[in-house]
Design an enzyme around this catalytic site. Sequence first.
Site, mmCIF file in Angstrom:
data_model
loop_
_atom_site.group_PDB
_atom_site.id
_atom_site.type_symbol
_atom_site.label_atom_id
_atom_site.label_comp_id
_atom_site.label_asym_id
_atom_site.label_seq_id
_atom_site.Cartn_x
_atom_site.Cartn_y
_atom_site.Cartn_z
ATOM 1 N N ASP A 297 0.827 -1.209 0.000
ATOM 2 C CA ASP A 297 0.000 0.000 0.000
ATOM 3 C C ASP A 297 0.869 1.270 0.000
ATOM 4 O OD1 ASP A 297 -2.452 1.378 0.118
ATOM 5 O OD2 ASP A 297 -3.298 -0.113 1.474
ATOM 6 N N TRP B 11 -3.240 3.559 -5.518
ATOM 7 C CA TRP B 11 -4.541 4.195 -5.835
ATOM 8 C C TRP B 11 -4.505 5.104 -7.064
ATOM 9 C CZ3 TRP B 11 -2.608 6.614 -0.980
ATOM 10 C CH2 TRP B 11 -2.567 5.698 0.066
ATOM 11 N N GLY B 12 -3.551 4.907 -7.960
ATOM 12 C CA GLY B 12 -3.447 5.788 -9.133
ATOM 13 C C GLY B 12 -2.776 7.114 -8.819
ATOM 14 N N ASP C 156 -10.362 3.610 -2.939
ATOM 15 C CA ASP C 156 -11.038 2.405 -2.432
ATOM 16 C C ASP C 156 -12.494 2.310 -2.880
ATOM 17 O OD1 ASP C 156 -8.656 2.121 -1.192
ATOM 18 O OD2 ASP C 156 -9.464 1.951 0.842
HETATM 19 C C1 GLA Z 1 -5.976 1.191 1.732
HETATM 20 C C2 GLA Z 1 -6.175 0.246 0.547
HETATM 21 C C3 GLA Z 1 -7.268 -0.769 0.854
HETATM 22 C C4 GLA Z 1 -6.912 -1.531 2.130
HETATM 23 C C5 GLA Z 1 -6.665 -0.574 3.273
HETATM 24 C C6 GLA Z 1 -6.114 -1.266 4.506
HETATM 25 O O1 GLA Z 1 -7.077 2.007 1.920
HETATM 26 O O2 GLA Z 1 -6.475 0.964 -0.614
HETATM 27 O O3 GLA Z 1 -7.446 -1.654 -0.234
HETATM 28 O O4 GLA Z 1 -5.787 -2.318 1.888
HETATM 29 O O5 GLA Z 1 -5.735 0.436 2.906
HETATM 30 O O6 GLA Z 1 -5.873 -0.382 5.567
#
Ligand code: GLA
Length: 375
Positions: free
Chosen positions: A126, A161-162, A183
């Site tokens: 992440d 996330w892009g 998300d």
């Molecule tokens: C981010 C990611 C999610 C998930 C959460 C976990 O928001 O984008 O997919 O993995 O963290 O905390």
Amino acid sequence: MIVTKPPMGWNSWNTFAHNIDENLIKEIADKMVDEGYLECGYDYLVIDDCWSELKRDEQGRLVPDHVKFPNGMKALADYVHSKGLKFGIYSCVGNYTCAGYPASFEYEFIDAETFAEWGVDYLKLDYCYKPQSEDGAKLYRRMGLALANCGRDIVLSACSWGADETHRWIKSTGSHLWRSTGDIVDCFSSIRDIYNIQKGIYEYNGQGCFNDMDMLIVGMGGKGHVGRENCCTTEEYRTHFSIWAFFGSPLMIGSDIRTQTPETKAILQNKAVIAVNQDAAYRQPYLLTGRPDNADVWVRHMENGDIVLGYFNMSDNEVGFPVSFTDIGLNRSTGVKLRLFDLWEMKSLGEFEDIFVTGVPAHGSKLIRARLVKK
Ligand code: GLA
């Protein structure tokens, strides 16, 4: 390590978030096999955030939460492997994971080594708590190198996330898949937002480094961490799955497969739709008709010479779509007609010359596979 098809599996986050433990993961592993998910291709079982203790050990190694995972990760990975599944885990490029647990910044090589020892096959990495002065691409590259040199094949699933124009640099990092959006939540509007973002970046998807549109919400039905009450109908879940499959996104189930309805299972286990997602040629789709009301027809060529028409009606009204075969390159001079098969109805629609017209309900989708035959 080369990954030739979009990874498929199950991930703990959408439903369980921090409510994870060894028993849950073992039950999910059992269900993935007993309920036919593995047979459909879902072979990665991934534990997301919140699996570790808040502190590393004296050697600087990550430590699994003693209460949630009393037998440690190696034993759990062994169990998952004994079922014919692969085992995934989660960390971050920053100092902490998004939920505040220790993460891999400047521990990349020691973490890769630890994961390899545990038998990890997949790492979701992440983007939270990245030190501001650090370049994200450099950090994914560092972990890419750590994994490529850890002595075990481990898929690297980047999750930035892009942000920071991920699509421009991600293929240089050793990542095998990359999250292209924020998300998802269990609502049609979220599906639509993610779909619309793809219109600007779908060309960047490709074999070896797949554009991950986020974990699936199919079947969540308002339950769990990203669940939202009465926000998605079965038709909308089908549209969601159609889009993810058609665009070649990884397919990671996010709902609780221990308590699945037959409707949900029928969506997630539609092998004809999964076959489009997993097509060996992995060709880029193209937009055939993009209407201003967000109702579109896309086309994707398959490895065996077939064509798949993807109808995604994100508008709030039923829409009629004429598809002229000239627009997909098949004018009269080619001497071919199309034999059409509806991948959701699982029925033949017959043979068509020059044009095919069909209607799609509001928020609905169609996936139609076309075989070229001589007139
Ligand atoms: C981010 C990611 C999610 C998930 C959460 C976990 O928001 O984008 O997919 O993995 O963290 O905390």
